[in-house]
Design a protein around this motif. Structure first.
Motif, PDB file in Angstrom:
ATOM      1  N   ARG A 135      -7.966  -5.613 -25.252  1.00 33.31           N
ATOM      2  CA  ARG A 135      -6.501  -5.537 -25.333  1.00 33.31           C
ATOM      3  C   ARG A 135      -5.811  -6.021 -24.059  1.00 33.31           C
ATOM      4  NH1 ARG A 135      -5.331  -2.169 -29.759  1.00 33.31           N
ATOM      5  NH2 ARG A 135      -7.124  -2.371 -31.144  1.00 33.31           N
ATOM      6  N   VAL A 136      -6.563  -6.238 -23.003  1.00 37.98           N
ATOM      7  CA  VAL A 136      -6.020  -6.675 -21.711  1.00 37.98           C
ATOM      8  C   VAL A 136      -4.917  -5.709 -21.263  1.00 37.98           C
ATOM      9  CG1 VAL A 136      -5.340  -8.691 -20.362  1.00 37.98           C
ATOM     10  CG2 VAL A 136      -6.411  -9.005 -22.583  1.00 37.98           C
ATOM     11  N   MET A 137      -5.227  -4.418 -21.331  1.00 37.12           N
ATOM     12  CA  MET A 137      -4.294  -3.374 -20.919  1.00 37.12           C
ATOM     13  C   MET A 137      -5.060  -2.273 -20.194  1.00 37.12           C
ATOM     14  SD  MET A 137      -1.842  -2.651 -24.202  1.00 37.12           S
ATOM     15  CE  MET A 137      -0.708  -3.872 -24.843  1.00 37.12           C
ATOM     16  N   PRO A 138      -4.395  -1.568 -19.276  1.00 38.63           N
ATOM     17  CA  PRO A 138      -5.060  -0.416 -18.660  1.00 38.63           C
ATOM     18  C   PRO A 138      -5.240   0.702 -19.687  1.00 38.63           C
ATOM     19  CG  PRO A 138      -2.782  -0.533 -17.952  1.00 38.63           C
ATOM     20  CD  PRO A 138      -3.056  -1.794 -18.705  1.00 38.63           C
ATOM     21  N   GLN A 139      -6.430   1.297 -19.716  1.00 41.24           N
ATOM     22  CA  GLN A 139      -6.706   2.387 -20.642  1.00 41.24           C
ATOM     23  C   GLN A 139      -6.587   3.742 -19.946  1.00 41.24           C
ATOM     24  OE1 GLN A 139      -9.973   1.544 -23.156  1.00 41.24           O
ATOM     25  NE2 GLN A 139      -9.910   3.493 -24.231  1.00 41.24           N
ATOM     26  N   VAL A 140      -7.047   3.821 -18.711  1.00 42.76           N
ATOM     27  CA  VAL A 140      -6.901   5.022 -17.900  1.00 42.76           C
ATOM     28  C   VAL A 140      -6.515   4.573 -16.494  1.00 42.76           C
ATOM     29  CG1 VAL A 140      -8.014   7.073 -16.963  1.00 42.76           C
ATOM     30  CG2 VAL A 140      -8.635   6.269 -19.249  1.00 42.76           C
ATOM     31  N   SER A 141      -5.522   5.205 -15.907  1.00 41.52           N
ATOM     32  CA  SER A 141      -5.129   4.849 -14.537  1.00 41.52           C
ATOM     33  C   SER A 141      -4.547   6.066 -13.838  1.00 41.52           C
ATOM     34  CB  SER A 141      -4.115   3.705 -14.532  1.00 41.52           C
ATOM     35  OG  SER A 141      -2.918   4.089 -15.184  1.00 41.52           O
ATOM     36  N   PHE A 142      -4.638   6.044 -12.518  1.00 41.78           N
ATOM     37  CA  PHE A 142      -4.109   7.137 -11.693  1.00 41.78           C
ATOM     38  C   PHE A 142      -3.606   6.552 -10.382  1.00 41.78           C
ATOM     39  CE2 PHE A 142      -4.571  10.487  -8.481  1.00 41.78           C
ATOM     40  CZ  PHE A 142      -3.769  11.455  -9.046  1.00 41.78           C
ATOM     41  N   LEU A 143      -2.442   7.029  -9.938  1.00 45.97           N
ATOM     42  CA  LEU A 143      -1.817   6.530  -8.721  1.00 45.97           C
ATOM     43  C   LEU A 143      -1.315   7.706  -7.900  1.00 45.97           C
ATOM     44  CD1 LEU A 143      -0.469   4.272  -6.957  1.00 45.97           C
ATOM     45  CD2 LEU A 143       1.499   4.444  -8.488  1.00 45.97           C
ATOM     46  N   VAL A 144      -1.561   7.664  -6.587  1.00 45.81           N
ATOM     47  CA  VAL A 144      -1.019   8.656  -5.660  1.00 45.81           C
ATOM     48  C   VAL A 144      -0.443   7.908  -4.463  1.00 45.81           C
ATOM     49  CG1 VAL A 144      -3.284   8.977  -4.581  1.00 45.81           C
ATOM     50  CG2 VAL A 144      -1.500  10.692  -4.257  1.00 45.81           C
ATOM     51  N   TYR A 145       0.739   8.314  -3.983  1.00 43.29           N
ATOM     52  CA  TYR A 145       1.339   7.613  -2.859  1.00 43.29           C
ATOM     53  C   TYR A 145       2.216   8.573  -2.066  1.00 43.29           C
ATOM     54  CZ  TYR A 145       4.906   7.199  -6.489  1.00 43.29           C
ATOM     55  OH  TYR A 145       5.786   7.469  -7.513  1.00 43.29           O
ATOM     56  N   GLY A 146       2.326   8.281  -0.780  1.00 43.25           N
ATOM     57  CA  GLY A 146       3.168   9.087   0.089  1.00 43.25           C
ATOM     58  C   GLY A 146       4.637   8.849  -0.184  1.00 43.25           C
TER      59      GLY A 146
END
Length: 250
Positions: free
Chosen positions: A27-38
């Motif tokens: 599908r050319v899509m993210p299936q699981v993702s996680f982001l953390v930022y200050g």
């Protein structure tokens, strides 16, 4: 209008952070993702030592794909939030911006603090595929989403948005597009209280839009559009907004 995403409150020009994502190759899509930022703006400095001292922003996405017959679809959930506490409202204390304007000098309401968060579900499903249109794919799909957020400090408690769109709705016109969409937003009471301080009479809002994009040729497109939008202020009637857009590609 897509409210209740709390990261809009603490998204700066430049921040330190990290992310990881697993992509679905088909599908050319993210299936699981996680982001953390200050949450410290570092656009004018290189020091990373205190970037996370003011809390962190968090985003997580999980998506499930399927095929209904030969028609693809998916469901997803996006969750966002922050460990930093934000005030519900800022102080409102200002002079008239220009002569003759009935400015307001209002006392600050009691402020509340809290951690912003929201949960956004998504649903996408194709439900019609047209006959072979050559190089132009003919299909129709429905896309639904919504948002549920905290009572404080986010400005919207919940919202829904849905759209139905067709690419190449007519076999004789495979490059045309048409669609219909609608949305509804329910504000938090704290946000309504803030608006009342500046003389507004707030209410929940909704809108609808219908469009048809006519491909005159490969490089010239004419779109007719009609929108119905309820104003945030109760003093105003429903807005009826017809429009047209001409796009030239070169």
């Amino acid at each position: 209008l897509y409210p209740a995403w709390p990261y809009l409150r603490f998204w700066f020009l430049s921040q330190y952070g990290a992310s990881v994502a697993l992509f679905n190759e088909d599908r050319v899509m993210p299936q699981v993702s996680f982001l953390v930022y200050g949450q410290d703006n570092v656009s004018a400095k290189w020091d990373i030592s205190d970037s996370f001292s003011d809390g962190v922003g968090l985003m997580g996405l999980c998506r499930v794909f399927w095929d209904l017959g030969d028609k693809p679809g998916y469901a997803a959930v996006l969750a966002t939030g922050s460990t930093k506490e934000y005030s519900t409202v800022d102080r409102i204390d200002w002079e008239p911006p220009f002569p003759g304007f009935p400015g307001i000098i209002a006392p600050s309401p009691v402020t509340e603090e809290g951690n912003p968060w929201t949960v956004n579900p998504f649903l996408y499903q194709e439900f019609w595929h047209g006959a072979d249109g050559g190089e132009h794919e003919r299909k129709a799909y429905v896309w639904l989403t919504g948002a549920v957020a905290d009572e404080s400090p986010s400005f919207a408690r919940w919202s829904v948005l849905g759209t139905v769109e067709a690419l190449g709705p007519l076999a004789s016109r495979p490059m045309d597009r048409m669609g219909f969409a609608g949305w509804y937003v329910a504000w938090n009471d704290s946000f309504k209280d803030e608006l009342r301080l500046v003389g507004s009479s707030p209410r929940n809002v909704f809108g609808f839009e219908l469009y048809y994009n006519l491909a005159i040729n490969r490089w010239l497109h004419l779109t007719a559009d009609l929108q119905l939008v309820q104003n945030l202020d109760k003093r105003y009637d429903l807005a009826v907004i017809p429009g047209a857009r001409l796009v030239l590609d070169f």
